[in-house]
Design an enzyme around this catalytic site. Structure first.
Site, short mmCIF file in Angstrom:
data_model
loop_
_atom_site.label_atom_id
_atom_site.label_comp_id
_atom_site.label_asym_id
_atom_site.label_seq_id
_atom_site.Cartn_x
_atom_site.Cartn_y
_atom_site.Cartn_z
N SER A 1 0.97 -1.16 0.19
CA SER A 1 0.01 -0.03 -0.18
C SER A 1 0.90 1.21 0.05
CB SER A 1 -1.10 -0.15 1.32
OG SER A 1 -1.99 0.74 0.94
N ASP B 1 -6.01 -3.65 -2.17
CA ASP B 1 -4.88 -3.40 -1.27
C ASP B 1 -4.38 -4.60 -0.65
OD1 ASP B 1 -3.47 -2.42 0.97
OD2 ASP B 1 -4.58 -0.40 0.75
#
Length: 307
Positions: free
Chosen positions: A40, A154
């Site tokens: 991320s 993610d």
């Protein structure tokens, strides 16, 4: 002590800007980063660093305020995401070229999650920015990335601190920087001590952004889901440190800054500096206790005399 580092950077939204401070402090203390893995925001900072553009990214972040955050937010009418996520990537690509991961000067990988198969996906070749864009695709906020038969979101969902994915040479120290933790209670208390006297003067666009991404911790449908996912992500990162123990863990739990405080970059970077320096000092103390050098023995002797 060994000075080569295999560095792993966690997810954490804007709190991941602390990774910049961590990298700068490691370099200031004479450590050499030989490889990097990220998830991320850690994938974004790590990728920019591997491309040699960390300073340019830091300078650009200084220009990001709440108004610019709104300009970079390409809202979508889709039912499965709020923001397309194209503008932010295009803005960064203006000073960081999209190059093949395998052409970077140091080994790099980013972690994403395939929503369809329910499996972790590791990017260690191909487009740098496709890897970053997939890794930062916060569920329900950013548009998922379609790649072949995968729907990517993610990486923090499955592996927020990918200690087991970084390339590690013999003798490299494994260093993890984890910004997934929060001091929620203190964060709540501080948010409710702050009163914004300019609230009445805010534009309607800014008020909409504040509702979607509030600076305080008032709950709406998004912030509630975000809190729940953050708690799960934190537990996953803790489990990873037990499964793949790093030589140095910089555990940064913030109370003042949240996942969308991109307009506070320099303050968050300073936290990264401070916490990394503290972690390195603690490791030095541990090494001195295990293998006391002449200097350490003299220092301990002086401490005993003073006591």
């Amino acid at each position: 002590m060994a000075k080569n580092v295999a560095l792993v950077l966690s997810s954490g939204g804007a709190r991941g800007l602390a990774h910049i401070g961590a990298i700068k402090e490691l370099e200031a203390q004479g450590y050499h980063i030989t490889s990097i893995a990220g998830c991320s925001m850690g994938a974004l900072v790590g990728g920019v660093y591997a491309a040699g553009k960390l300073e340019e990214f830091r300078e650009w972040m200084k220009t990001v305020d709440r108004k610019k955050m709104l300009e970079l937010t390409d809202f979508s009418l889709s039912l499965n995401h709020i923001v397309k996520g194209t503008r932010i990537i295009e803005a960064i690509m203006e000073f960081v070229p999209d190059i093949p991961i395998e052409d970077l000067p140091i080994p790099y990988c980013a972690v994403a999650t395939d929503l369809i198969a329910g499996k972790e996906v590791v990017f260690n070749k191909g487009s740098l920015f496709e890897a970053i864009r997939a890794s930062i695709s916060l569920p329900s906020f950013y548009k998922p990335v379609q790649r072949d038969d995968m729907l990517l979101i993610d990486g923090g969902i499955l592996n927020p601190l990918p200690l087991n994915r970084v390339k590690r040479n013999p003798g490299d120290l494994l260093v993890g920087v984890d910004v997934s933790g929060h001091n929620y209670k203190l964060q709540w208390e501080e948010a409710h001590r702050v009163h914004d006297p300019q609230e009445k003067n805010k534009s309607w666009k800014t008020k909409i952004l504040d509702k979607l991404v509030p600076e305080s911790l008032e709950f709406n449908h998004y912030t509630l889901l975000s809190r729940v996912s953050s708690l799960m992500i934190r537990q996953n990162s803790i489990l990873m440190t037990k499964l793949t123990k790093p030589d140095i863990l910089v555990d940064i739990q913030m109370s003042r800054y949240g996942g969308f405080d991109y307009d506070k970059s320099e303050k968050i970077i300073a936290v990264g500096h401070q916490k990394t320096l503290q972690a390195l000092a603690n490791r030095q103390d541990d090494e001195d206790d295990k293998h006391p050098s002449l200097f350490a023995r003299l220092r301990n002797k002086n401490k005993t005399k003073k006591q």
